[in-house]
Design an enzyme around this catalytic site. Structure first.
Site, PDB file in Angstrom:
ATOM      1  N   HIS A 201       0.332  -1.484  -0.315  1.00  0.00           N
ATOM      2  CA  HIS A 201      -0.408   0.285  -0.010  1.00  0.00           C
ATOM      3  C   HIS A 201       0.623   1.076  -0.080  1.00  0.00           C
ATOM      4  O   HIS A 201      -0.054   2.800  -0.461  1.00  0.00           O
ATOM      5  CB  HIS A 201      -1.239   0.062   1.011  1.00  0.00           C
ATOM      6  CG  HIS A 201      -1.895  -0.705   0.702  1.00  0.00           C
ATOM      7  ND1 HIS A 201      -3.505  -1.133   2.264  1.00  0.00           N
ATOM      8  CD2 HIS A 201      -2.548  -2.092   0.296  1.00  0.00           C
ATOM      9  CE1 HIS A 201      -3.965  -1.619   1.553  1.00  0.00           C
ATOM     10  NE2 HIS A 201      -3.565  -2.494   0.676  1.00  0.00           N
ATOM     11  N   SER A 205      -1.099  -0.766  -5.755  1.00  0.00           N
ATOM     12  CA  SER A 205      -1.266  -1.672  -6.390  1.00  0.00           C
ATOM     13  C   SER A 205      -0.498  -1.979  -7.541  1.00  0.00           C
ATOM     14  O   SER A 205      -0.851  -1.192  -8.961  1.00  0.00           O
ATOM     15  CB  SER A 205      -2.478  -1.800  -6.574  1.00  0.00           C
ATOM     16  OG  SER A 205      -3.009  -2.585  -4.836  1.00  0.00           O
ATOM     17  N   LYS A 227     -16.458  -6.887  -5.095  1.00  0.00           N
ATOM     18  CA  LYS A 227     -15.131  -8.009  -6.390  1.00  0.00           C
ATOM     19  C   LYS A 227     -14.611  -9.051  -6.135  1.00  0.00           C
ATOM     20  O   LYS A 227     -14.971  -9.769  -5.928  1.00  0.00           O
ATOM     21  CB  LYS A 227     -14.134  -7.335  -6.625  1.00  0.00           C
ATOM     22  CG  LYS A 227     -13.708  -8.309  -7.831  1.00  0.00           C
ATOM     23  CD  LYS A 227     -12.984  -7.824  -9.065  1.00  0.00           C
ATOM     24  CE  LYS A 227     -11.597  -6.987  -7.860  1.00  0.00           C
ATOM     25  NZ  LYS A 227     -11.408  -7.713  -7.315  1.00  0.00           N
ATOM     26  N   ASP A 228     -14.055  -8.685  -4.587  1.00  0.00           N
ATOM     27  CA  ASP A 228     -13.436  -9.604  -3.336  1.00  0.00           C
ATOM     28  C   ASP A 228     -14.532 -10.157  -3.309  1.00  0.00           C
ATOM     29  O   ASP A 228     -13.935 -11.389  -2.481  1.00  0.00           O
ATOM     30  CB  ASP A 228     -12.448  -8.698  -2.485  1.00  0.00           C
ATOM     31  CG  ASP A 228     -11.045  -8.380  -3.285  1.00  0.00           C
ATOM     32  OD1 ASP A 228     -11.257  -8.880  -3.940  1.00  0.00           O
ATOM     33  OD2 ASP A 228     -10.760  -7.612  -2.404  1.00  0.00           O
ATOM     34  N   GLU A 271       2.558 -34.085   0.375  1.00  0.00           N
ATOM     35  CA  GLU A 271       1.480 -33.114   0.855  1.00  0.00           C
ATOM     36  C   GLU A 271       1.601 -32.633  -0.935  1.00  0.00           C
ATOM     37  O   GLU A 271       3.050 -31.965  -1.200  1.00  0.00           O
ATOM     38  CB  GLU A 271       1.254 -31.869   1.140  1.00  0.00           C
ATOM     39  CG  GLU A 271       0.491 -32.651   2.230  1.00  0.00           C
ATOM     40  CD  GLU A 271      -1.045 -33.323   2.309  1.00  0.00           C
ATOM     41  OE1 GLU A 271      -0.832 -33.941   1.176  1.00  0.00           O
ATOM     42  OE2 GLU A 271      -1.477 -32.991   2.758  1.00  0.00           O
TER      43      GLU A 271
END
Length: 382
Positions: A201, A205, A227-228, A271
């Site tokens: 920040h 971005s 949107k998130d 994994e």
């Protein structure tokens, strides 16, 4: 008190409401937010599971069974935590490949990228430690094999392994140490994530066009928050699908058998999200070389911003780079597939070829292609 309240409101306002966000970012930028949500889910579910887990080799496997069978909604907690680790890595890997595709690791975001790689390393260590806790067959032998490879380090290897085990074999002290570290490291990841977001920040971005611009930005609230949230709903729909219908799909069947030091599994594998690095490890016939290659395969990501000098940051305008990028993505998928296969022909050869391309992509293709594209731009050919 009023000062702290005002400071908290200012932080929320500056980072979640009025934070200037490029207007052209798409859903590929959702996965940083989704990774944060997955981390919170993992910590909450992990704390609740720790209330019922017993870090003792004779009782660890039974305590996991007790959680699933006798604790109210214990089965849900266990599957949320185990599948949540996989979905956490899915979100982080997509976030990583998006950054690699759009050049989000270049200046002035090199330190954002570096902190992200540190978070990835901490995640891998935490996930490996958590893989041991159910104390199934794959837990025991995975801990034995993976930790014992460090014994090849000259002079201090054997001492380090003995210290890590807390003795001369994987036993109760090992399980206690791994449980303590597995519980502790996520809080370090939270701190690193806060630093990651704070530095991001400060610089702003990135965007698909790969340009630094103070214009064409709007506040994060309400458009990008919405949107998130939409991305979060879709993400959790797939997450819920796995939890309720395929809870064991991403787990290894041998880990549902209680650990037995007298019986070795046919194939010992970690994994799925660690399989590419495991393939690189075993593709080198020399053990020490394999360890160095595995470690370097992660460290090379951290030095990537200082290896690239290209005027065009995003691959949106780099068609040649796009070809090599998608081939690199296929290469990583092949490394993951080979890691789950037996150490036989032709899997060994395929793994070695994929390993060569993995390192060539970072050490040769990206720098050489960057200089070539700079030449084309300089003489108005590109």
């Amino acid at each position: 008190m009023q000062f702290f309240k005002k400071s908290f409101i200012n932080i929320i306002n500056n980072h979640l409401i009025n934070y200037p966000t490029p207007i052209n970012i798409h859903y590929g930028w959702n996965f940083g937010f989704l990774s944060s949500i997955c981390l919170i889910v993992q910590i909450i579910s992990g704390i609740l599971l720790a209330m019922h887990y017993t870090a003792q080799v004779d009782l660890a496997f039974l305590s996991v069974e007790h959680i699933c069978r006798n604790v109210n909604c214990g089965w849900l907690l266990r599957y949320v935590h185990s599948n949540g680790a996989s979905f956490f890595f899915i979100a982080v890997y997509i976030h990583f490949f998006r950054g690699l595709y759009y050049g989000s690791f270049t200046s002035p975001k090199e330190f954002v990228w570096l902190i992200g790689i540190i978070i990835l390393v901490l995640m891998i260590i935490t996930a490996f430690l958590g893989y041991i806790l159910p104390w199934g067959q794959m837990s025991l032998w995975g801990a034995t094999v993976i930790s014992k490879i460090f014994s090849v380090i000259p002079w201090v290897g054997d001492f380090f392994v003995t210290w890590l085990w807390g003795g001369f074999s994987v036993d109760n002290p090992t399980l206690n140490r791994f449980f303590s570290l597995h519980y502790f490291l996520p809080f370090i990841i939270i701190g690193a994530s806060v630093i990651h977001i704070a530095i991001l920040h400060q610089t702003g971005s990135s965007n698909p066009l790969g340009i630094n611009s103070e214009i064409n930005k709007i506040s994060m609230w309400i458009f990008f928050i919405l949107k998130d949230i939409i991305g979060l709903l879709v993400f959790f729909s797939f997450f819920s699908l796995f939890i309720y219908y395929f809870p064991n799909f991403l787990a290894h069947s041998d880990n549902y058998i209680q650990a037995n030091p007298m019986t070795t599994p046919h194939l010992i594998v970690p994994e799925w999200y660690m399989l590419p690095f495991y393939t690189i490890l075993r593709s080198i016939p020399w053990k020490l070389g394999g360890i160095c290659a595995m470690i370097f395969s992660i460290l090379i990501l951290g030095i990537l911003p200082w290896m690239l000098n290209v005027q065009i940051r995003t691959s949106y305008f780099r068609p040649i780079y796009q070809f090599f990028f998608w081939f690199f993505l296929c290469c990583c998928s092949i490394l993951g597939w080979i890691g789950s296969c037996s150490v036989d022909s032709p899997y060994v050869l395929i793994g070695q070829l994929a390993t060569v391309y993995y390192f060539s992509y970072f050490l040769l293709i990206i720098p050489i292609l960057g200089n070539f594209e700079n030449f084309l731009v300089k003489y108005n050919i590109f």
